[in-house]
Design a protein around this motif. Structure first.
Motif, PDB file in Angstrom:
ATOM      1  N   SER A   1       0.877  -1.167   0.000  1.00  0.00           N
ATOM      2  CA  SER A   1       0.000   0.000   0.000  1.00  0.00           C
ATOM      3  C   SER A   1       0.916   1.218   0.000  1.00  0.00           C
ATOM      4  CB  SER A   1      -0.895  -0.004   1.240  1.00  0.00           C
ATOM      5  OG  SER A   1      -1.626   1.190   1.348  1.00  0.00           O
TER       6      SER A   1
ATOM      7  N   TYR B   1      -0.741  -1.097  -9.869  1.00  0.00           N
ATOM      8  CA  TYR B   1      -1.342  -0.625  -8.626  1.00  0.00           C
ATOM      9  C   TYR B   1      -2.659   0.077  -8.927  1.00  0.00           C
ATOM     10  CZ  TYR B   1       3.004  -1.517  -6.059  1.00  0.00           C
ATOM     11  OH  TYR B   1       4.095  -2.104  -5.480  1.00  0.00           O
TER      12      TYR B   1
ATOM     13  N   THR C   1      -7.160   3.381  -4.400  1.00  0.00           N
ATOM     14  CA  THR C   1      -8.205   2.906  -3.503  1.00  0.00           C
ATOM     15  C   THR C   1      -9.385   3.867  -3.508  1.00  0.00           C
ATOM     16  OG1 THR C   1      -7.295   4.078  -1.600  1.00  0.00           O
ATOM     17  CG2 THR C   1      -6.505   1.833  -1.996  1.00  0.00           C
TER      18      THR C   1
ATOM     19  N   SER D   1     -10.545   7.168   1.208  1.00  0.00           N
ATOM     20  CA  SER D   1     -10.175   6.616   2.510  1.00  0.00           C
ATOM     21  C   SER D   1      -9.397   7.680   3.262  1.00  0.00           C
ATOM     22  CB  SER D   1      -9.313   5.362   2.308  1.00  0.00           C
ATOM     23  OG  SER D   1      -8.134   5.687   1.596  1.00  0.00           O
TER      24      SER D   1
ATOM     25  N   THR E   1      -3.818   6.887  -1.939  1.00  0.00           N
ATOM     26  CA  THR E   1      -3.294   5.555  -1.621  1.00  0.00           C
ATOM     27  C   THR E   1      -3.508   4.622  -2.801  1.00  0.00           C
ATOM     28  OG1 THR E   1      -3.754   5.859   0.734  1.00  0.00           O
ATOM     29  CG2 THR E   1      -3.414   3.602  -0.041  1.00  0.00           C
ATOM     30  N   TYR E   2      -2.419   3.966  -3.214  1.00  0.00           N
ATOM     31  CA  TYR E   2      -2.460   2.956  -4.273  1.00  0.00           C
ATOM     32  C   TYR E   2      -2.079   1.613  -3.654  1.00  0.00           C
ATOM     33  CZ  TYR E   2      -2.839   6.483  -7.949  1.00  0.00           C
ATOM     34  OH  TYR E   2      -3.284   7.500  -8.768  1.00  0.00           O
ATOM     35  N   VAL E   3      -2.782   0.571  -4.089  1.00  0.00           N
ATOM     36  CA  VAL E   3      -2.549  -0.764  -3.551  1.00  0.00           C
ATOM     37  C   VAL E   3      -2.135  -1.689  -4.680  1.00  0.00           C
ATOM     38  CG1 VAL E   3      -3.557  -2.741  -2.346  1.00  0.00           C
ATOM     39  CG2 VAL E   3      -4.190  -0.415  -1.680  1.00  0.00           C
TER      40      VAL E   3
END
Length: 228
Positions: free
Chosen positions: A28, A47, A50, A53, A213-215
């Motif tokens: 993450s 990625y 998200t 959040s 945020t990138y997952v």
């Protein structure tokens, strides 16, 4: 979290490849919207952004035309840490403010002996009983003339009295006296945790960017796609 010189954007893939090999699970990664070179690399490696959040707002202000330090309630005062009792109190104030046991007296004392710590930028607020009940720690980058707040806290029993605003404003003045021209601070930007951002905005600090945020995907190590 990672940073890569925008002039060498290809290095983002090297950094991410190293982290992916070391990570036991998909990464993450938090990046600022002002870092398109990192966002591009993350997207190229699969990625995904998200859903909305918790995120951080990055705030800053010039150190010119600073507001005066607000008056504190009777019996409260702002000063530097003068002795071991103050160091003990400063560490305890952090634990109380964040409901955390992470900052012990010994850990805070070690940090005070570590470059680039400067005691005149680590101010405390004492109560009428001379207890440390609030604080603002500043870090100063002489090369760029920029000061940063980290951390800031107030004991729960002494909140809503203007203590944090006063001590943060005092640190702004300390940055200016050190020769700085700008101050920055990071705070949660989402609606679930609004109070710190409101505090900083009350001192003329405004948002200049935010994080996303990138997952990463669940892949075998080494299977991440590379850019074409």
């Amino acid at each position: 979290m990672l940073q890569v010189d925008p002039g060498r954007p290809e290095l983002a893939h090297d950094v991410l490849a190293w982290a992916e090999q070391a990570a036991p699970r998909p990464l993450s990664v938090d990046v600022a919207e002002t870092e398109p070179h990192l966002i591009k690399a993350l997207e190229q490696r699969g990625y995904a952004l998200t859903a909305e959040s918790p995120f951080m707002s990055c705030l800053g202000r010039s150190l010119a035309d600073l507001p005066a330090v607000p008056h504190l309630p009777a019996g409260y005062s702002i000063r530097t840490q003068r002795d071991h009792a103050d160091v003990v109190g400063r560490a305890a104030a952090h634990r109380d403010a964040f409901d955390s046991i992470r900052i012990t007296t010994e850990r805070h004392a070690r940090m005070r002996d570590t470059w680039p710590y400067r005691s005149e930028l680590d101010l405390i607020v004492t109560s009428p009983a001379d207890d440390v009940v609030a604080y603002c720690q500043g870090w100063y980058d002489e090369t760029n003339g920029i000061g940063a707040f980290e951390p800031v806290g107030t004991h729960p029993g002494h909140r809503r009295r203007g203590l944090a605003q006063a001590v943060c404003t005092a640190v702004l003045h300390a940055f200016a006296q050190a020769g700085g021209h700008r101050a920055i601070v990071y705070a949660r930007g989402d609606a679930a945790y609004p109070v710190p951002k409101r505090l900083y905005e009350s001192m003329g600090v405004s948002i200049y960017t935010r994080t996303y945020t990138y997952v990463g995907q669940s892949m075998d190590r080494g299977d991440h796609p590379m850019p074409r």
